[in-house]
Enzyme design. Sequence first.
Site, PDB file in Angstrom:
ATOM      1  N   ASN A  23       0.929  -1.157  -0.023  1.00  0.00           N
ATOM      2  CA  ASN A  23       0.023   0.049   0.090  1.00  0.00           C
ATOM      3  C   ASN A  23       0.803   1.268   0.041  1.00  0.00           C
ATOM      4  O   ASN A  23       0.496   2.267   0.611  1.00  0.00           O
ATOM      5  CB  ASN A  23      -1.010   0.033   1.092  1.00  0.00           C
ATOM      6  CG  ASN A  23      -2.101  -1.114   1.020  1.00  0.00           C
ATOM      7  OD1 ASN A  23      -2.532  -1.120  -0.103  1.00  0.00           O
ATOM      8  ND2 ASN A  23      -2.524  -1.535   2.200  1.00  0.00           N
ATOM      9  N   TRP A  57       3.349  -6.914   8.633  1.00  0.00           N
ATOM     10  CA  TRP A  57       3.940  -8.020   9.141  1.00  0.00           C
ATOM     11  C   TRP A  57       5.182  -7.941   9.542  1.00  0.00           C
ATOM     12  O   TRP A  57       5.476  -8.329  10.691  1.00  0.00           O
ATOM     13  CB  TRP A  57       3.686  -9.410   8.583  1.00  0.00           C
ATOM     14  CG  TRP A  57       3.904 -10.588   9.408  1.00  0.00           C
ATOM     15  CD1 TRP A  57       5.061 -11.327   9.168  1.00  0.00           C
ATOM     16  CD2 TRP A  57       3.228 -11.317  10.471  1.00  0.00           C
ATOM     17  NE1 TRP A  57       5.013 -12.203  10.032  1.00  0.00           N
ATOM     18  CE2 TRP A  57       3.914 -12.358  10.845  1.00  0.00           C
ATOM     19  CE3 TRP A  57       1.987 -10.958  10.894  1.00  0.00           C
ATOM     20  CZ2 TRP A  57       3.453 -13.006  11.923  1.00  0.00           C
ATOM     21  CZ3 TRP A  57       1.462 -11.833  11.866  1.00  0.00           C
ATOM     22  CH2 TRP A  57       2.152 -12.819  12.349  1.00  0.00           C
ATOM     23  N   LEU A  81      -3.139  -1.209   6.481  1.00  0.00           N
ATOM     24  CA  LEU A  81      -4.011  -2.523   6.332  1.00  0.00           C
ATOM     25  C   LEU A  81      -5.717  -2.234   6.299  1.00  0.00           C
ATOM     26  O   LEU A  81      -6.083  -1.311   6.844  1.00  0.00           O
ATOM     27  CB  LEU A  81      -3.856  -3.033   7.706  1.00  0.00           C
ATOM     28  CG  LEU A  81      -2.480  -3.623   8.256  1.00  0.00           C
ATOM     29  CD1 LEU A  81      -2.354  -4.261   9.637  1.00  0.00           C
ATOM     30  CD2 LEU A  81      -1.953  -4.959   7.398  1.00  0.00           C
ATOM     31  N   HIS A  88      -7.628 -12.427   7.116  1.00  0.00           N
ATOM     32  CA  HIS A  88      -6.221 -12.328   7.238  1.00  0.00           C
ATOM     33  C   HIS A  88      -5.962 -10.827   7.719  1.00  0.00           C
ATOM     34  O   HIS A  88      -5.066 -10.578   8.608  1.00  0.00           O
ATOM     35  CB  HIS A  88      -5.814 -12.250   5.747  1.00  0.00           C
ATOM     36  CG  HIS A  88      -4.364 -11.759   5.474  1.00  0.00           C
ATOM     37  ND1 HIS A  88      -3.969 -10.474   5.266  1.00  0.00           N
ATOM     38  CD2 HIS A  88      -3.157 -12.392   5.691  1.00  0.00           C
ATOM     39  CE1 HIS A  88      -2.473 -10.541   4.920  1.00  0.00           C
ATOM     40  NE2 HIS A  88      -1.970 -11.583   5.411  1.00  0.00           N
ATOM     41  N   ARG A 127      -7.491   9.013   6.333  1.00  0.00           N
ATOM     42  CA  ARG A 127      -6.416   8.969   7.435  1.00  0.00           C
ATOM     43  C   ARG A 127      -4.898   9.069   7.153  1.00  0.00           C
ATOM     44  O   ARG A 127      -4.084   9.258   7.889  1.00  0.00           O
ATOM     45  CB  ARG A 127      -6.481   7.652   8.426  1.00  0.00           C
ATOM     46  CG  ARG A 127      -7.811   7.801   9.095  1.00  0.00           C
ATOM     47  CD  ARG A 127      -8.300   6.341   9.521  1.00  0.00           C
ATOM     48  NE  ARG A 127      -9.393   6.374  10.388  1.00  0.00           N
ATOM     49  CZ  ARG A 127     -10.852   6.633   9.947  1.00  0.00           C
ATOM     50  NH1 ARG A 127     -10.982   6.910   8.398  1.00  0.00           N
ATOM     51  NH2 ARG A 127     -11.920   6.777  10.572  1.00  0.00           N
TER      52      ARG A 127
END
Length: 154
Positions: A23, A57, A81, A88, A127
């Site tokens: 991302n 992760w 995320l 997931h 955000r």
Amino acid sequence: MQIYEGKLTAEGLRFGIVASRFNHALVDRLVEGAIDCIVRHGGREEDITLVRVPGSWEIPVAAGELARKEDIDAVIAIGVLIRGATPHFDYIASEVSKGLANLSLELRKPITFGVITADTLEQAIERAGTKHGNKGWEAALSAIEMANLFKSLR
């Protein structure tokens, strides 16, 4: 009574930023916000170490390595995320947040949470510098305050 509060000046402080590449369009905006916050509060770009990791992760393990460096006063964790159709998201979001919290407690060093956990892409965009501010900037401000607080408590 003694009251301790961290000052909001980054002068003389060194920061680590751990940012995911996944991302990246949104993560890059968060990183820019964090760097902008540090500089606006008297810090210098040359006192910032940026570490890129594949995804969220991997953020905790890299944050731990940075936090173990004596010349780093605080670490800022940055990622994005976005919930998908499988569980997931829940696993990653939970473990990343727990991992960072545990590291901060174990190492007794501020590690701030600039990882957006959003249900939709629209929420993540909001955000990352639009309607709901820039969570990278906010995480950097917390890192500045906490690094100064730790210095005054020691």
